[in-house]
Structures are given as structure tokens and as C-alpha cells.
Design a protein around this motif. Structure first.
Motif, PDB file in Angstrom:
ATOM      1  N   MET A   1      -7.807  15.069 -30.435  1.00 34.66           N
ATOM      2  CA  MET A   1      -8.725  15.139 -31.560  1.00 34.66           C
ATOM      3  C   MET A   1     -10.089  15.542 -31.032  1.00 34.66           C
ATOM      4  SD  MET A   1      -9.411  13.184 -34.853  1.00 34.66           S
ATOM      5  CE  MET A   1      -8.772  14.687 -35.477  1.00 34.66           C
ATOM      6  N   SER A   2     -10.718  16.508 -31.673  1.00 36.81           N
ATOM      7  CA  SER A   2     -11.974  17.033 -31.169  1.00 36.81           C
ATOM      8  C   SER A   2     -13.186  16.241 -31.645  1.00 36.81           C
ATOM      9  CB  SER A   2     -12.114  18.501 -31.573  1.00 36.81           C
ATOM     10  OG  SER A   2     -12.112  18.606 -32.981  1.00 36.81           O
ATOM     11  N   ASN A   3     -13.052  15.430 -32.679  1.00 33.91           N
ATOM     12  CA  ASN A   3     -14.184  14.667 -33.200  1.00 33.91           C
ATOM     13  C   ASN A   3     -14.442  13.445 -32.304  1.00 33.91           C
ATOM     14  OD1 ASN A   3     -15.821  12.827 -34.666  1.00 33.91           O
ATOM     15  ND2 ASN A   3     -15.176  13.746 -36.598  1.00 33.91           N
ATOM     16  N   PRO A   4     -15.574  13.414 -31.584  1.00 34.70           N
ATOM     17  CA  PRO A   4     -15.820  12.297 -30.665  1.00 34.70           C
ATOM     18  C   PRO A   4     -15.960  10.953 -31.378  1.00 34.70           C
ATOM     19  CG  PRO A   4     -17.682  13.843 -30.651  1.00 34.70           C
ATOM     20  CD  PRO A   4     -16.611  14.433 -31.511  1.00 34.70           C
ATOM     21  N   LEU A   5     -16.466  10.969 -32.605  1.00 35.64           N
ATOM     22  CA  LEU A   5     -16.584   9.732 -33.367  1.00 35.64           C
ATOM     23  C   LEU A   5     -15.193   9.182 -33.683  1.00 35.64           C
ATOM     24  CD1 LEU A   5     -18.273   7.650 -34.883  1.00 35.64           C
ATOM     25  CD2 LEU A   5     -18.214   9.191 -36.853  1.00 35.64           C
ATOM     26  N   TYR A   6     -14.291  10.045 -34.111  1.00 33.13           N
ATOM     27  CA  TYR A   6     -12.924   9.610 -34.396  1.00 33.13           C
ATOM     28  C   TYR A   6     -12.268   9.084 -33.122  1.00 33.13           C
ATOM     29  CZ  TYR A   6     -12.921  11.730 -39.096  1.00 33.13           C
ATOM     30  OH  TYR A   6     -13.173  12.043 -40.406  1.00 33.13           O
ATOM     31  N   HIS A   7     -12.538   9.735 -32.006  1.00 37.35           N
ATOM     32  CA  HIS A   7     -11.974   9.284 -30.731  1.00 37.35           C
ATOM     33  C   HIS A   7     -12.387   7.837 -30.457  1.00 37.35           C
ATOM     34  CE1 HIS A   7     -10.558   9.414 -26.586  1.00 37.35           C
ATOM     35  NE2 HIS A   7     -11.721   8.927 -26.229  1.00 37.35           N
ATOM     36  N   ARG A   8     -13.654   7.504 -30.696  1.00 35.59           N
ATOM     37  CA  ARG A   8     -14.130   6.125 -30.473  1.00 35.59           C
ATOM     38  C   ARG A   8     -13.493   5.156 -31.472  1.00 35.59           C
ATOM     39  NH1 ARG A   8     -17.880   4.603 -27.156  1.00 35.59           N
ATOM     40  NH2 ARG A   8     -18.913   3.117 -28.531  1.00 35.59           N
ATOM     41  N   ILE A   9     -13.358   5.579 -32.715  1.00 38.92           N
ATOM     42  CA  ILE A   9     -12.711   4.737 -33.731  1.00 38.92           C
ATOM     43  C   ILE A   9     -11.262   4.467 -33.316  1.00 38.92           C
ATOM     44  CG2 ILE A   9     -11.848   4.700 -36.111  1.00 38.92           C
ATOM     45  CD1 ILE A   9     -14.490   6.249 -36.855  1.00 38.92           C
ATOM     46  N   TYR A  10     -10.552   5.498 -32.896  1.00 35.95           N
ATOM     47  CA  TYR A  10      -9.154   5.332 -32.493  1.00 35.95           C
ATOM     48  C   TYR A  10      -9.034   4.427 -31.269  1.00 35.95           C
ATOM     49  CZ  TYR A  10      -8.284   9.313 -35.620  1.00 35.95           C
ATOM     50  OH  TYR A  10      -8.207  10.158 -36.693  1.00 35.95           O
ATOM     51  N   GLU A  11      -9.992   4.537 -30.372  1.00 34.66           N
ATOM     52  CA  GLU A  11      -9.969   3.685 -29.177  1.00 34.66           C
ATOM     53  C   GLU A  11     -10.053   2.210 -29.580  1.00 34.66           C
ATOM     54  OE1 GLU A  11     -12.219   3.396 -24.845  1.00 34.66           O
ATOM     55  OE2 GLU A  11     -12.918   4.861 -26.310  1.00 34.66           O
ATOM     56  N   VAL A  12     -10.886   1.895 -30.556  1.00 39.23           N
ATOM     57  CA  VAL A  12     -10.997   0.517 -31.039  1.00 39.23           C
ATOM     58  C   VAL A  12      -9.721   0.091 -31.753  1.00 39.23           C
ATOM     59  CG1 VAL A  12     -12.208  -0.987 -32.683  1.00 39.23           C
ATOM     60  CG2 VAL A  12     -13.513   0.501 -31.144  1.00 39.23           C
ATOM     61  N   VAL A  13      -9.201   0.930 -32.636  1.00 39.47           N
ATOM     62  CA  VAL A  13      -7.998   0.575 -33.399  1.00 39.47           C
ATOM     63  C   VAL A  13      -6.815   0.325 -32.464  1.00 39.47           C
ATOM     64  CG1 VAL A  13      -6.333   1.394 -35.138  1.00 39.47           C
ATOM     65  CG2 VAL A  13      -8.798   1.706 -35.498  1.00 39.47           C
TER      66      VAL A  13
END
Length: 127
Positions: A1-13
Motif C-alpha cells: 500500500m502506497s499510503n503511509p498513513l494507511y500503513h501506520r493504521i494497518y500496523e496498529v490493527v
């Protein structure tokens, strides 16, 4: 996923354990400002088209009323993990809610801890 914000959200989930749920707002709190609960929802919705590795347990993110947002399939996945829903399709966030990430992991990765004061308030009409 190219969106860095989504990457951080997914890391938490990915840190929400089997048999636990977190609200969109809790995930946003752990990721930290300026992330909102709505952005967490958008990131979960984006998983329909993108399948990052390792997988993201999207089903473990629910709304603040203890209800699923995407329908019966999400609820069935959670029930398979042992999460119980009442006749109004709500779960008890005090019983099944995630307590947040490990403090050492959160600090090492630039995430926040959950503030438990709101989670400790009694929920009415759940069971």
C-alpha cells in the motif's frame, strides 16, 4: 500500500489480538494526531481492493457502540474468534475490547497508548 498513513493504521490493527476488538477511534488514538476515526474507516474500506502482507485483521475494528460496520460477515468472523454479541448485535467493549499496544512497542514505533478512562465508563443496555 502506497499510503503511509494507511500503513501506520494497518500496523496498529495488526496488533489487535485474536478475540479482541478496537473501535475506529481507539485505533486513531494509537496512531496519533491528525488521524481520525473516519480515516481509520477509510483505511479499512481500502482493504477491499488492496491486500497487504502480512494480512490486516480488519474485522477486529468496530464502531464505538460495539457493533460491526460491514455486516453479518464481519460479525461471524468475530464470533469465530469467541467474541459474543447480544440480541441487539452489540458486544461488550469492557469484556472484549483491546487494551492497546504494548507500551515498549508503541514507544519504539512512535505510537500512543490508549486512554482507558472512557473505556472504563459503564455501557448501558448491552446485555
Amino acid at each position: 500500500m502506497s499510503n503511509p498513513l494507511y500503513h501506520r493504521i494497518y500496523e496498529v490493527v495488526r496488533h489487535i489480538p485474536h478475540g479482541r476488538v478496537a473501535t475506529y477511534g481507539q485505533v486513531a488514538m494509537v496512531v496519533g494526531p491528525p488521524v481520525t476515526a473516519q480515516q481509520v474507516g477509510e483505511a479499512m474500506a481500502a482493504l477491499r481492493d488492496n491486500h497487504p502482507e502480512p494480512p490486516v485483521p480488519w474485522q477486529r475494528v468496530i464502531n464505538a457502540q460495539g457493533k460491526v460496520s460491514t455486516g453479518r460477515h464481519q460479525q461471524q468472523l468475530l464470533e469465530q474468534e469467541g467474541i459474543v454479541f447480544n440480541a441487539k448485535d452489540s458486544t461488550d467493549l469492557r469484556r472484549f475490547g483491546w487494551q492497546g499496544p504494548d507500551p515498549a512497542w508503541a514507544a519504539a514505533h512512535g505510537f500512543s497508548l490508549l486512554n482507558h478512562s472512557a473505556a472504563d465508563e459503564p455501557q448501558l443496555d448491552l446485555f
